[in-house]
Design a protein around this motif. Structure first.
Motif, short mmCIF file in Angstrom:
data_model
loop_
_atom_site.label_atom_id
_atom_site.label_comp_id
_atom_site.label_asym_id
_atom_site.label_seq_id
_atom_site.Cartn_x
_atom_site.Cartn_y
_atom_site.Cartn_z
N SER A 224 40.99 33.52 44.80
CA SER A 224 39.48 32.71 45.54
C SER A 224 38.59 32.84 45.12
O SER A 224 38.11 33.24 44.48
N PRO B 86 32.57 41.08 41.16
CA PRO B 86 33.37 40.27 40.15
C PRO B 86 33.15 39.83 40.08
O PRO B 86 32.23 38.82 40.69
N ILE B 87 32.88 38.94 38.79
CA ILE B 87 32.67 38.12 37.73
C ILE B 87 32.32 36.37 38.88
O ILE B 87 33.10 36.04 39.51
N GLY B 88 31.75 35.90 38.99
CA GLY B 88 31.36 34.61 39.69
C GLY B 88 31.37 34.74 41.53
O GLY B 88 32.09 33.27 41.79
N GLY B 89 32.22 36.05 41.51
CA GLY B 89 32.52 36.32 42.76
C GLY B 89 33.83 35.90 43.24
O GLY B 89 33.96 35.95 44.20
N ALA B 90 35.11 36.24 42.10
CA ALA B 90 36.37 35.73 42.38
C ALA B 90 36.99 36.88 42.81
O ALA B 90 37.09 37.47 42.80
N VAL B 91 37.83 36.22 44.25
CA VAL B 91 38.09 37.63 45.51
C VAL B 91 39.92 38.16 45.11
O VAL B 91 40.06 36.68 45.02
N GLU B 92 39.50 39.03 44.59
CA GLU B 92 41.03 39.58 45.06
C GLU B 92 41.90 39.44 46.39
O GLU B 92 40.61 39.76 47.18
N PRO B 93 42.94 38.63 46.32
CA PRO B 93 42.89 38.34 48.34
C PRO B 93 43.62 40.32 48.60
O PRO B 93 44.00 40.90 48.00
N GLY C 7 27.49 29.33 38.40
CA GLY C 7 27.31 30.73 39.72
C GLY C 7 28.66 31.05 39.11
O GLY C 7 28.96 32.02 39.32
#
Ligand code: SF4
Ligand code: SF4
Lengths: 94, 384
Positions: free
Chosen positions: B211, A11-18, B100
């Protein structure tokens, strides 16, 4: 590093869905103390819910509904911020 | 192309403040520092006069300004700020984070020397410090370009293929404080050009909670950081697309690289910022004297237009690269990169450091550089 995803699939920028299936059990690291509430004193201000760093305060229908000990790390913040002083930290025997 | 063209006498700071007024960003967290201060003085006056609906966040340092900008940009608000020198140095830690986390913040920079000794005048040391942060970095030649690049910047930063911070640099005092004729586009044209702020995963989108600012171990850090390099590569094309669209609107083309009289040039000079204006005059003089010389003006330092630099210098036998920042113990950054890009070509690449702390570079010194008669440190007083 077999099984790890390549950069194009992250995911872009490491934004993680729970992912509920991977729900962490931060309660496993608890300090040796756990919060205990005297519900008669609770004024339902939900400040404990606001301050708890681990989302360990349960709220049901907009009302304080106790602690999720799978998540609570025993940091004592809820006890410190509770304006009714109705949360006490007690020895954690489980 | 605009039908009525009226130029106003504006400093680079005023020009950029006007671009910000026309863009009307949602949030501007800001801390003053010379020579950036007139940008924010002028802009906050626009805000106080009700000409924009921007939320100004007065913070206690540039570190906080950039931190607030990251939160705001990721929350879903178009966010701009401005700084210089030590302020940029203080921001650098958070600029890496902004890149980042892919926060498309637009920042005006009044480029200024770094301490010590303390100095308030222009050079590119502050920009070079942010070189590897993952932020796009553009350098204006004059006040008009500072305005133009500032209007282009949100389109580049927020492009779904890019999503990186953009720094729009203008040389401290030489541009920030010097008044020159600047053409402003109509307010509605700028607003239509930049459009609505849209990012893929705004933090305030409660229907899809995520998150952000995650921890990454050796198994994923490399891949996540590589997203920046890939976005930078895509930004090359995006910059040219936005430049072409901006040219339709303004009649001015601000490409990542400007080739000035390079067609049949034997000798080329490479530089960034306001110096390019002086070099163009010297090139004209030398051309009138029959010399085959030209200029390669680098407007996009990051991403560096690598292939275009190679192509533009393919016919040259000598290329002199000017760095307005030193790399003690090493080779000037732009010099080293041009040498790497031109490795294997017939061009002999020389590097010079000049203009530190606002030291002027004279036309005579530029002639000496073209003639191969200038020392590595141009303009430095030396006993030997
Ligand atoms: S002790 Fe800490 S982690 Fe546990 S419920 Fe209170 S605030 Fe949350
Ligand atoms: S902070 Fe105290 S009074 Fe407020 S909801 Fe929590 S337990 Fe009840």
């Amino acid at each position: 590093m077999a099984g790890l995803r390549p950069w194009e699939e992250l995911p872009i920028g490491g934004a993680v869905e729970p992912d509920p299936a991977l729900r962490p059990r931060t309660g496993g690291w608890r300090t040796g103390l756990r919060p205990q509430v005297d519900l008669d004193g609770c004024v339902n201000c939900l400040l404990c819910w606001v301050y708890c760093p681990d989302s360990a305060i349960r709220v049901v229908d907009g009302a304080f509904a106790g602690f999720d000990l799978d998540l609570c790390k025993g940091c004592e913040i809820c006890a410190a911020v509770c304006p009714a002083e109705t949360i006490a930290m007690v020895a954690d025997d489980g | 192309m605009a039908s009525v063209r009226t130029a106003r006498l504006l400093t680079g700071s005023e020009a950029v403040a006007n671009a910000m007024r026309q863009i009307d960003p949602d949030v501007v967290p800001i801390y003053p520092i010379t020579p950036q201060t007139p940008i924010i003085e002028r802009f906050t006056r626009f805000v106080a006069d009700g000409e924009t609906s921007t939320e100004i966040v007065n913070v206690e340092s540039e570190h906080s300004a950039m931190s607030a900008a990251v939160g705001s940009a990721l929350a879903g608000a178009r966010t701009m700020t401005a700084t210089s020198s030590q302020g940029l140095a203080l921001m650098v830690e958070v600029i890496y984070i902004a890149a980042g986390m892919r926060a498309p913040i637009v920042m005006a920079v009044g480029n200024r020397a770094l301490s010590a000794p303390i100095n308030i005048h222009g050079d590119h040391s502050d920009g070079y410090l942010a070189r590897d942060s993952g932020a796009i970095q553009l350098f204006a030649e004059n006040a008009q370009e500072a305005y133009d690049l500032m209007v282009m910047a949100p389109r580049i930063a927020e492009h779904p293929d890019v999503l990186l911070p953009v720094l729009v640099g203008q040389d401290g005092f030489t541009i920030t404080h010097s008044a020159e004729p600047v053409e402003l586009l109509p307010d509605e044209a700028v607003r239509a050009f930049v459009g609505e702020y849209r990012i893929p995963a705004p933090l305030l989108d409660l229907s899809a909670p995520r998150s952000q600012g995650m921890f990454a171990m050796p198994d994923y850090y490399f891949e996540l950081r590589h997203q920046i390099a890939a976005a930078m590569e895509r930004a090359r094309e995006v910059i040219e697309e936005v430049a072409a669209e901006y040219e339709e609107l303004s009649g001015r083309r601000l490409s990542a690289l400007e080739e000035y009289r390079l067609e049949d040039a034997e000798r080329a000079l490479v530089c960034m910022g306001s110096t390019a204006g002086t070099v163009k005059d010297v090139v004209d003089e030398l051309r009138a004297e029959g010399e085959r010389v030209g200029l390669l003006e680098v407007r996009s330092f990051r991403p560096l237009p690598i292939e275009r630099i190679r192509a533009a210098c393919s016919g040259c036998s000598e290329v002199a690269v000017l760095d307005r920042a030193d790399t003690p113990g090493g080779v000037g950054a732009l010099h080293a990169e041009c040498a790497a890009i031109l490795c294997g070509s017939r061009a002999r690449v020389r590097g010079h450091v000049y203009g530190l702390g606002g030291r002027d570079l004279s036309p005579a010194e530029i002639r000496a550089v073209f003639a191969g008669a200038a020392p590595r440190y141009v303009g430095l007083r030396s006993a030997s």
